[in-house]
Scaffold this motif. Structure first.
Motif, PDB file in Angstrom:
ATOM      1  N   SER A  80     128.912  51.047   7.331  1.00 50.05           N
ATOM      2  CA  SER A  80     128.499  50.722   8.709  1.00 50.05           C
ATOM      3  C   SER A  80     128.471  49.208   8.934  1.00 50.05           C
ATOM      4  O   SER A  80     128.585  48.744  10.076  1.00 50.05           O
ATOM      5  N   SER A  87     131.319  47.790  11.055  1.00 50.36           N
ATOM      6  CA  SER A  87     131.408  48.088  12.506  1.00 50.36           C
ATOM      7  C   SER A  87     131.582  46.809  13.311  1.00 50.36           C
ATOM      8  O   SER A  87     130.877  45.815  13.072  1.00 50.36           O
ATOM      9  N   VAL A 130     133.346  54.637  11.397  1.00 51.11           N
ATOM     10  CA  VAL A 130     133.142  53.202  11.618  1.00 51.11           C
ATOM     11  C   VAL A 130     134.171  52.716  12.636  1.00 51.11           C
ATOM     12  O   VAL A 130     135.365  53.007  12.509  1.00 51.11           O
TER      13      VAL A 130
END
Ligand code: PRT
Ligand code: ZN
Length: 293
Positions: free
Chosen positions: A115, A118, A139
């Motif tokens: 994550s 991202s 993601v």
């Protein structure tokens, strides 16, 4: 037009070239020495031609039937997007050119799982595999496609992370990057076209596959011979790396046996020391030159 000679695609130069040529030579194919830059090389003793091309072209050449076989990395095969079951009659792992496609970030960056990527931009020469990975991890990141020198992208502020092939890890280290995710593990494979082949060449196809299988099976294998007290044999068998069915023969006039085995895995000095500690003596480890399964 039916081909009279089998055609194998091999990388012209690079990390797959030497391993592929050496495998063919070990399988008994005498490649005519027409200079390294020659596009088409003949095999002297069989109706086989070797087409020397860039690795990126190999999967599609074989899928389209331009070549009957090809040596390629699993990474470029997967990146090509070709459906393996539709386009290839067989795919054989060869055990060389091992590497992993990894995501790496600058060493100083905090990383707390996928994550963290991202909203970031990731430079790669493998956009398809990277997108598949990002999608699986849910993601949302931008993919910047680059061909070569991917590792310099963060320094040039082209991207904040990279997704590149890694073998020793030295390139990442030299560029102040650390690997955080493995996207794909790869090794060289032999791919066979699903396109039909003439009856005359079918025998050559079988011979090629049989010989390559034998060379791959022999790589790294050793023949090990030793003597041991009869009651130590079960313990010793457990220590033999990758030996499926050792031959055990009684030694005349002694309560001892000779054990012979083909070891499929590396035999290290530590293995020999462990065997000796378990009671083995007169231990011999021999290379296996050829093996027909
Ligand atoms: O000219 P052509 O297009 O044919 O060659 P290429 O430059 O695209 O490919 P090449 O020869 O670099 O790699 C061909 C294939 O070898 C790859 O598709 C992989 O299947 C396999 N392979 C195995 C590797 C590596 N190991 C490897 N380490 N391909 C590339 N690398 C590069 C990587 O991109 C990075 O730049 O080596 C560097 C990292 O190495 P380490 O040891 O520092 O981690
Ligand atoms: Zn390439």
């Amino acid at each position: 037009m039916t081909k009279e000679r089998l055609r194998i695609a091999v990388q012209s130069k690079g990390r797959l070239a030497t391993g592929s040529v050496s495998l063919l030579e070990r399988a008994g194919f005498e490649i005519r020495n027409g200079g390294r830059d020659e596009l088409l090389q003949r095999v002297k003793n069989l109706p086989i031609d070797i087409l020397r091309v860039r690795d990126d072209d190999i999967a599609s050449f074989v899928a389209e039937g331009v070549c009957d076989f090809g040596f390629v990395g699993q990474n470029s095969l997967a990146e090509s997007g070709l459906d393996e079951s539709d386009n290839f009659a067989s795919i054989t792992p060869l055990g060389f050119a091992r590497c992993s496609l990894k995501i790496a970030v600058p060493e100083a960056i905090d990383y707390a799982g996928a994550s963290s990527l991202s909203g970031k931009r990731i430079a790669t020469s493998h956009p398809r595999l990277l997108r598949r990975f990002l999608c699986a991890k849910n993601v949302d990141a931008a993919v910047a496609e680059m061909h070569g020198s991917v590792e310099v992208a963060p320094r040039l502020q082209i991207a904040s992370a990279v997704c590149d092939l890694v073998s020793t890890g030295a390139t990442l280290e030299a560029n102040g990057l650390r690997a955080v995710e493995t996207v794909f593990d790869s090794e060289a494979v032999l791919i066979q076209s699903a396109s039909p082949i003439s009856e005359e060449l079918a025998g050559i196809v079988d011979l090629l596959k049989r010989r390559i299988d034998s060379v791959v099976a022999t790589t790294g294998t050793k023949y090990i011979m030793l003597n041991a007290p009869r009651d130590a044999a079960p313990e010793i068998q457990k220590l033999l790396p990758g030996a499926e069915a050792p031959t055990i023969m009684p030694l005349s006039g002694r309560d001892a046996v000779a054990i012979h085995a083909v070891c499929q895995e590396s035999v290290f000095w530590k293995t020999l020391e462990d065997l000796k500690a378990a009671g083995a003596s007169a231990i011999l480890v021999l290379p296996i030159e050829k093996m027909m399964l």
